[in-house]
Design a protein around this motif. Structure first.
Motif, mmCIF file in Angstrom:
data_model
loop_
_atom_site.group_PDB
_atom_site.id
_atom_site.type_symbol
_atom_site.label_atom_id
_atom_site.label_comp_id
_atom_site.label_asym_id
_atom_site.label_seq_id
_atom_site.Cartn_x
_atom_site.Cartn_y
_atom_site.Cartn_z
ATOM 1 N N SER A 75 -16.559 20.306 25.512
ATOM 2 C CA SER A 75 -16.850 19.712 26.813
ATOM 3 C C SER A 75 -15.575 19.518 27.624
ATOM 4 C CB SER A 75 -17.568 18.369 26.635
ATOM 5 O OG SER A 75 -17.824 17.765 27.889
ATOM 6 N N ARG A 76 -14.519 19.022 26.994
ATOM 7 C CA ARG A 76 -13.266 18.784 27.709
ATOM 8 C C ARG A 76 -12.643 20.084 28.208
ATOM 9 N NH1 ARG A 76 -8.727 16.564 25.722
ATOM 10 N NH2 ARG A 76 -8.264 15.795 27.816
ATOM 11 N N PHE A 77 -12.822 21.159 27.452
ATOM 12 C CA PHE A 77 -12.291 22.442 27.905
ATOM 13 C C PHE A 77 -13.149 23.018 29.028
ATOM 14 C CE2 PHE A 77 -11.448 27.118 27.148
ATOM 15 C CZ PHE A 77 -10.154 27.081 27.643
ATOM 16 N N ARG A 78 -14.463 22.904 28.884
ATOM 17 C CA ARG A 78 -15.355 23.437 29.918
ATOM 18 C C ARG A 78 -15.181 22.715 31.247
ATOM 19 N NH1 ARG A 78 -19.726 24.453 25.679
ATOM 20 N NH2 ARG A 78 -20.179 22.230 25.793
ATOM 21 N N ASN A 79 -14.961 21.388 31.188
ATOM 22 C CA ASN A 79 -14.890 20.651 32.455
ATOM 23 C C ASN A 79 -13.481 20.574 33.036
ATOM 24 O OD1 ASN A 79 -13.485 18.443 31.260
ATOM 25 N ND2 ASN A 79 -15.379 17.331 30.831
ATOM 26 N N GLY A 80 -12.514 21.189 32.351
ATOM 27 C CA GLY A 80 -11.166 21.255 32.899
ATOM 28 C C GLY A 80 -10.259 20.101 32.537
ATOM 29 N N SER A 81 -10.740 19.144 31.732
ATOM 30 C CA SER A 81 -9.874 18.037 31.308
ATOM 31 C C SER A 81 -8.760 18.533 30.397
ATOM 32 C CB SER A 81 -10.690 16.968 30.574
ATOM 33 O OG SER A 81 -11.643 16.378 31.425
ATOM 34 N N ALA A 82 -9.076 19.529 29.588
ATOM 35 C CA ALA A 82 -8.084 20.186 28.737
ATOM 36 C C ALA A 82 -7.988 21.637 29.185
ATOM 37 C CB ALA A 82 -8.490 20.105 27.268
ATOM 38 N N THR A 83 -6.801 22.071 29.527
ATOM 39 C CA THR A 83 -6.631 23.448 29.991
ATOM 40 C C THR A 83 -6.206 24.385 28.868
ATOM 41 O OG1 THR A 83 -4.362 22.930 30.661
ATOM 42 C CG2 THR A 83 -6.076 22.746 32.343
ATOM 43 N N VAL A 84 -5.842 23.806 27.713
ATOM 44 C CA VAL A 84 -5.443 24.608 26.555
ATOM 45 C C VAL A 84 -6.393 24.298 25.403
ATOM 46 C CG1 VAL A 84 -3.591 25.161 24.933
ATOM 47 C CG2 VAL A 84 -3.036 24.546 27.299
ATOM 48 N N PHE A 85 -6.938 25.345 24.796
ATOM 49 C CA PHE A 85 -7.914 25.208 23.716
ATOM 50 C C PHE A 85 -7.397 25.997 22.527
ATOM 51 C CE2 PHE A 85 -12.166 25.996 21.757
ATOM 52 C CZ PHE A 85 -12.674 24.709 21.797
ATOM 53 N N THR A 101 0.923 17.963 26.774
ATOM 54 C CA THR A 101 0.060 19.064 27.200
ATOM 55 C C THR A 101 -1.403 18.715 26.948
ATOM 56 O OG1 THR A 101 1.796 20.642 26.596
ATOM 57 C CG2 THR A 101 -0.419 21.523 26.933
ATOM 58 N N ASP A 102 -2.239 18.793 27.981
ATOM 59 C CA ASP A 102 -3.667 18.513 27.835
ATOM 60 C C ASP A 102 -4.311 19.629 27.013
ATOM 61 O OD1 ASP A 102 -3.650 16.180 29.481
ATOM 62 O OD2 ASP A 102 -3.573 17.468 31.245
ATOM 63 N N ASN A 103 -4.738 19.317 25.805
ATOM 64 C CA ASN A 103 -5.303 20.345 24.937
ATOM 65 C C ASN A 103 -6.403 19.780 24.054
ATOM 66 O OD1 ASN A 103 -4.310 20.187 21.800
ATOM 67 N ND2 ASN A 103 -2.837 19.173 23.168
ATOM 68 N N GLU A 145 -3.120 27.165 34.207
ATOM 69 C CA GLU A 145 -4.350 27.954 34.118
ATOM 70 C C GLU A 145 -4.903 27.894 32.693
ATOM 71 O OE1 GLU A 145 -3.602 31.339 37.522
ATOM 72 O OE2 GLU A 145 -2.836 31.718 35.508
ATOM 73 N N SER A 146 -6.206 28.086 32.552
ATOM 74 C CA SER A 146 -6.857 27.937 31.252
ATOM 75 C C SER A 146 -6.330 28.946 30.242
ATOM 76 C CB SER A 146 -8.372 28.098 31.399
ATOM 77 O OG SER A 146 -8.697 29.373 31.920
ATOM 78 N N ALA A 147 -6.091 28.457 29.020
ATOM 79 C CA ALA A 147 -5.547 29.306 27.960
ATOM 80 C C ALA A 147 -6.259 29.005 26.648
ATOM 81 C CB ALA A 147 -4.048 29.081 27.805
ATOM 82 N N LEU A 148 -6.629 30.062 25.942
ATOM 83 C CA LEU A 148 -7.262 29.957 24.634
ATOM 84 C C LEU A 148 -6.282 30.493 23.603
ATOM 85 C CD1 LEU A 148 -9.666 29.413 22.819
ATOM 86 C CD2 LEU A 148 -10.741 31.504 23.659
ATOM 87 N N VAL A 149 -5.836 29.616 22.700
ATOM 88 C CA VAL A 149 -4.813 29.952 21.714
ATOM 89 C C VAL A 149 -5.480 30.148 20.355
ATOM 90 C CG1 VAL A 149 -2.673 29.203 20.596
ATOM 91 C CG2 VAL A 149 -3.135 28.562 22.985
#
Length: 247
Positions: A84-94, A65-67, A41-45
């Motif tokens: 863009s990668r976080f918004r479109n789901g390519s990276a689930t960790v930001f 880990t896709d980040n 699930e999406s996570a903002l660190v």
């Protein structure tokens, strides 16, 4: 543990705050094991320093880990691609400094992780405001080592979230981002890109995700398992009668 003072004053009714204890000063392994429990699930660190943001991102990349990472020292094009990668789901960790706590077009995030404790209550509130929006459920995790304590501005001691001894398997995103070196200045539209990827790339509608067109480039989310075949098909093709680079 629900934080009633935040629920009433800040509107975060669906926010659950937990503490995750790191047995050592360096929190990287604890963060990795925590992410393994979040099931992709999406996570903002949040980190307090740019150097820490990049260090955390490098560590997570090494673990597969896709980040993406984000801070004020990056070029505009780098920040756009990361978002863009976080918004479109390519990276689930930001991973970001407090720059991502307000003012950015970031979608609903399921989990906020305070890798470094925020400097003050205002920063804490803005960070947490990235989740549990519009009556949605969300979680905030504070990673604390032995030398740290829960900040006084948190009214109630959050309950502890216990991690397993070994990390769970992190789920990779099913999406990956295709970058095109053409954009608005070339009069390229999302419709143009979608049509091109369907006709020349052979994608089905459910294999194409979010498309974003920027001034000088564009980003399109495509299913990860279709990337190799897609690039092979479009490598020498023109989009809207223009040569372009796809990667």
């Amino acid at each position: 543990m629900r934080l009633s003072f935040l629920s009433e004053k800040k509107g975060l009714k669906g926010l659950t705050v937990r503490v995750v204890k790191s047995p050592v000063k360096d929190k990287l392994d604890t963060l990795y094991r925590l992410l393994g429990e979040l099931k992709g699930e999406s996570a903002l660190v949040f980190c307090n320093l740019r150097e820490a943001v990049e260090r955390v991102s490098e560590y997570l990349t090494e673990t597969g880990t896709d980040n993406e990472y984000f801070h004020g020292g990056m070029e505009q094009s780098e920040r756009e691609r990361a978002l863009s990668r976080f918004r479109n789901g390519s990276a689930t960790v930001f991973i970001s400094t407090d720059l991502a706590s307000r003012g950015l077009d970031i979608p609903e995030v399921k989990h906020v992780i305070h890798y470094h404790l925020p400097h003050n209550e205002e920063a804490y509130t803005h960070r947490n405001g990235r989740t549990a929006r519009m009556d949605a459920e969300g979680n905030a995790f504070l990673i604390i080592n032995e030398a740290e304590t829960v900040p006084e501005y948190i009214a109630r001691e959050p309950e502890e979230f216990f991690l397993p001894e070994t990390a769970g398997k992190l789920l990779r995103s099913e999406w990956i981002t295709l970058t095109i070196n053409r954009g608005k200045r070339d009069k390229l539209s999302r419709k143009d890109i979608a049509g091109f990827l369907f006709q020349k790339g052979g994608l089905e509608r459910d294999e194409l995700g979010v498309i974003e067109v920027k001034e000088s480039c564009s980003f399109a989310a495509v299913k990860r398992d279709k990337q190799a075949a897609l690039l092979s098909r479009i490598r020498n093709e023109k989009i809207k009668n223009m040569k372009a680079q796809f990667n």
